[in-house]
Design a protein around this motif. Structure first.
Motif, PDB file in Angstrom:
ATOM      1  N   ALA A   1     -21.457  19.581   3.764  1.00 29.26           N
ATOM      2  CA  ALA A   1     -20.037  19.299   3.963  1.00 29.26           C
ATOM      3  C   ALA A   1     -19.812  17.806   4.169  1.00 29.26           C
ATOM      4  O   ALA A   1     -18.833  17.239   3.687  1.00 29.26           O
ATOM      5  CB  ALA A   1     -19.502  20.084   5.153  1.00 29.26           C
TER       6      ALA A   1
ATOM      7  N   SER B   1     -25.429  23.568   6.196  1.00 32.50           N
ATOM      8  CA  SER B   1     -24.044  23.648   5.744  1.00 32.50           C
ATOM      9  C   SER B   1     -23.263  22.389   6.141  1.00 32.50           C
ATOM     10  O   SER B   1     -22.509  21.840   5.346  1.00 32.50           O
ATOM     11  CB  SER B   1     -23.380  24.883   6.354  1.00 32.50           C
TER      12      SER B   1
ATOM     13  N   ASP C   1     -21.461  26.874   1.151  1.00 33.36           N
ATOM     14  CA  ASP C   1     -22.321  25.859   0.541  1.00 33.36           C
ATOM     15  C   ASP C   1     -22.172  25.794  -0.970  1.00 33.36           C
ATOM     16  O   ASP C   1     -22.380  24.749  -1.568  1.00 33.36           O
ATOM     17  CB  ASP C   1     -23.793  26.140   0.867  1.00 33.36           C
TER      18      ASP C   1
ATOM     19  N   VAL D   1     -16.699  21.481  -0.827  1.00 32.35           N
ATOM     20  CA  VAL D   1     -17.051  22.052   0.471  1.00 32.35           C
ATOM     21  C   VAL D   1     -16.184  21.384   1.532  1.00 32.35           C
ATOM     22  O   VAL D   1     -16.273  20.172   1.739  1.00 32.35           O
ATOM     23  CB  VAL D   1     -18.553  21.840   0.782  1.00 32.35           C
TER      24      VAL D   1
ATOM     25  N   SER E   1     -19.435  26.220  -2.716  1.00 34.41           N
ATOM     26  CA  SER E   1     -18.087  25.853  -3.154  1.00 34.41           C
ATOM     27  C   SER E   1     -18.157  24.571  -3.976  1.00 34.41           C
ATOM     28  O   SER E   1     -19.023  23.725  -3.762  1.00 34.41           O
ATOM     29  CB  SER E   1     -17.168  25.613  -1.951  1.00 34.41           C
TER      30      SER E   1
END
Length: 147
Positions: free
Chosen positions: A30, A26, A81, A86, A83
């Protein structure tokens, strides 16, 4: 009994390792700012409208300078994850907010986040129209719609 305790401890240890790997994954997504484009989907910009929003721009926060070209699909904002954008922001929820096109206007909607979503200092309580250039704040991240 001792063997059962060992097996339980080993299972718990593996669950912890898998959870840690998920967090690392994650964080890597990001850091890149955006998820990869979905195969088979075209990214078409809005054409023919002089005053329509065509881009979402991050103006403050860890992703400052990031631009997302808008089309008719909703934009999901949060730490998840999957989105569209992120957010690597401690104050953002997993599924924090959604920007969606209704007619020719964009609306922001808070998705039950812990810390709230703000449109130019006003807390968003339901679907709210987003004018061009008005800041949307999610934690330390500020985004704007631009033409």
């Amino acid at each position: 009994m001792l063997q059962l305790t060992r097996a339980g401890f080993l299972a718990l240890l593996w669950l912890f390792v898998l959870a840690a790997l998920r967090v690392v994954r994650s964080d890597l997504y990001a850091a890149s700012g955006l998820r990869a484009a979905v195969p088979g989907r075209r990214s078409a910009t809005l054409i023919g409208r002089a005053k329509s929003a065509r881009q979402l721009i991050v103006t403050q926060g860890a992703l400052a300078g990031t631009r997302v070209t808008l089309d008719s699909r909703p934009i999901m904002l949060g730490r998840a994850d999957d989105s569209t954008l992120v957010l690597d922001d401690d104050y953002a929820s997993t599924r924090h907010a959604r920007l969606s096109l209704q007619g020719e206007e964009w609306y922001v909607e808070d998705l039950g986040s812990t810390n709230g979503t703000y449109l130019d200092r006003a807390k968003v309580n339901g679907p709210t129209r987003v004018p061009l250039g008005v800041p949307i704040r999610i934690g330390k991240t500020v985004i704007e719609l631009r033409s």
